[in-house]
Design a protein around this motif. Structure first.
Motif, PDB file in Angstrom:
ATOM      1  N   VAL A 189     -35.780  35.909  68.048  1.00  0.00           N
ATOM      2  CA  VAL A 189     -35.771  36.295  66.637  1.00  0.00           C
ATOM      3  C   VAL A 189     -37.173  36.198  66.042  1.00  0.00           C
ATOM      4  O   VAL A 189     -37.606  37.076  65.276  1.00  0.00           O
ATOM      5  N   SER A 190     -37.909  35.156  66.400  1.00  0.00           N
ATOM      6  CA  SER A 190     -39.288  35.019  65.921  1.00  0.00           C
ATOM      7  C   SER A 190     -40.158  36.167  66.423  1.00  0.00           C
ATOM      8  O   SER A 190     -40.988  36.694  65.678  1.00  0.00           O
ATOM      9  N   GLY A 191     -39.963  36.560  67.680  1.00  0.00           N
ATOM     10  CA  GLY A 191     -40.702  37.692  68.215  1.00  0.00           C
ATOM     11  C   GLY A 191     -40.374  38.974  67.482  1.00  0.00           C
ATOM     12  O   GLY A 191     -41.267  39.801  67.210  1.00  0.00           O
ATOM     13  N   TRP A 192     -39.083  39.168  67.157  1.00  0.00           N
ATOM     14  CA  TRP A 192     -38.682  40.372  66.420  1.00  0.00           C
ATOM     15  C   TRP A 192     -39.334  40.394  65.045  1.00  0.00           C
ATOM     16  O   TRP A 192     -39.845  41.434  64.604  1.00  0.00           O
ATOM     17  N   MET A 193     -39.301  39.269  64.360  1.00  0.00           N
ATOM     18  CA  MET A 193     -39.901  39.220  63.028  1.00  0.00           C
ATOM     19  C   MET A 193     -41.407  39.435  63.070  1.00  0.00           C
ATOM     20  O   MET A 193     -41.977  40.095  62.200  1.00  0.00           O
ATOM     21  N   LEU A 194     -42.052  38.898  64.095  1.00  0.00           N
ATOM     22  CA  LEU A 194     -43.489  39.113  64.239  1.00  0.00           C
ATOM     23  C   LEU A 194     -43.788  40.585  64.492  1.00  0.00           C
ATOM     24  O   LEU A 194     -44.710  41.155  63.898  1.00  0.00           O
ATOM     25  N   ALA A 195     -43.001  41.222  65.373  1.00  0.00           N
ATOM     26  CA  ALA A 195     -43.203  42.642  65.659  1.00  0.00           C
ATOM     27  C   ALA A 195     -42.954  43.485  64.412  1.00  0.00           C
ATOM     28  O   ALA A 195     -43.689  44.446  64.131  1.00  0.00           O
ATOM     29  N   PHE A 196     -41.919  43.149  63.647  1.00  0.00           N
ATOM     30  CA  PHE A 196     -41.612  43.890  62.426  1.00  0.00           C
ATOM     31  C   PHE A 196     -42.726  43.737  61.398  1.00  0.00           C
ATOM     32  O   PHE A 196     -43.142  44.713  60.755  1.00  0.00           O
ATOM     33  N   THR A 197     -43.255  42.517  61.261  1.00  0.00           N
ATOM     34  CA  THR A 197     -44.342  42.283  60.311  1.00  0.00           C
ATOM     35  C   THR A 197     -45.609  43.029  60.719  1.00  0.00           C
ATOM     36  O   THR A 197     -46.299  43.615  59.871  1.00  0.00           O
ATOM     37  N   LEU A 198     -45.916  43.024  62.008  1.00  0.00           N
ATOM     38  CA  LEU A 198     -47.092  43.752  62.483  1.00  0.00           C
ATOM     39  C   LEU A 198     -46.951  45.248  62.248  1.00  0.00           C
ATOM     40  O   LEU A 198     -47.925  45.939  61.933  1.00  0.00           O
TER      41      LEU A 198
END
Length: 270
Positions: A189-198
């Motif tokens: 989930v943290s990876g998804w949020m990081l990818a979405f923010t980027l």
């Protein structure tokens, strides 16, 4: 305690946080400015938010950005998780060094080089630039960030849990889905949020790979800022800050709740 909380340390912390967050606070405050001049305060008003929601071109850019972010983050999370599993679980295979380098290369590659190389690729294969080229570009550079986050969690995962599940009749795929994935889910989930923010934040790569009808919100903001900053731009940025802050708070609450459940389960087992 005196040495740890000296005036120098306190001043450093205060000036550091002021340097980082004071511009953001001023941006939010001036998004409610009555005046069209962003440097002159003329009273509190929300009219610029109304102007923003009546600006169809800005809304279209926001919709494109949201779709690109959701799709690219989801695909990048799946591929990045699979890449992390491969790097952790399979210690030796032909081409591992090349595979590792290709996964992590976007981490150190300048955005200009990444955007230009993707542009040349799309032109060489005669792929019309638009929504899908921007999405593929964002998947390319955000995949590596997901792989790093998930790999750091998989390194500490106890493989005996999966082996126990397989001894009880699970296939390797079932053991991964029922045992491993729930444990590493916070990292996923943290990876998804990081990818979405980027993806939301990207300007350079999207500028190289976008086409007609695929203008993202950062590109729209940049094009308008070149003509002068208006309170409407401040309103857009304030909404983005609110969305990102909400996402961070939700992720923090989820992680704390997960930690509490794990601690409770450990106490019950003991």
């Amino acid at each position: 305690m005196t040495g740890r909380w000296s005036w120098f340390n306190i001043s450093s912390v205060v000036f550091g946080f002021a340097f980082l967050y004071l511009p953001i606070v001023l941006l939010v405050i001036y998004s409610f400015n009555e005046s069209r001049l962003v440097t002159v305060w003329a009273g509190f008003s929300t009219k610029w938010y109304g102007e923003l929601f009546r600006d169809q071109s800005m809304l279209n850019a926001a919709w494109v950005t949201l779709r690109v972010g959701l799709l690219s983050a989801t695909v990048a999370t799946v591929l990045g998780t699979l890449a992390a599993v491969s790097l952790v679980r399979i210690s030796r295979f032909r081409g591992r060094t090349l595979f590792t380098g290709m996964v992590y290369a976007p981490l150190v590659m300048p955005d200009v080089i990444t955007g230009l190389s993707l542009l040349l690729l799309f032109v060489s294969i005669n792929f019309d630039r638009g929504f899908w080229t921007v999405t593929l570009a964002h998947i390319t550079f955000s995949l590596c960030f997901v792989a790093v986050v998930v790999q750091s969690r998989l390194v500490t995962f106890d493989l005996s849990l999966e082996e126990a599940a397989q001894d009880l009749g699970c296939t390797p795929f079932q053991a991964f889905m029922k045992v491993t994935l729930p444990v590493i889910l916070p990292a996923v989930v943290s990876g998804w949020m990081l990818a979405f923010t980027l993806s939301l934040d990207d300007l350079v790569i999207a500028s190289f790979t976008s086409g007609p009808g695929a203008t993202t919100l950062p590109m729209k903001i940049y094009s308008q800022v070149r003509l002068g900053v208006t309170p409407k731009i401040n309103a857009v940025c304030t909404i983005l800050i609110a969305l990102v802050t909400t996402g961070v708070l939700i992720a923090s609450i989820m992680n704390k709740r997960r930690a509490m459940l794990d601690a409770r389960a450990a106490r019950e087992m003991s």
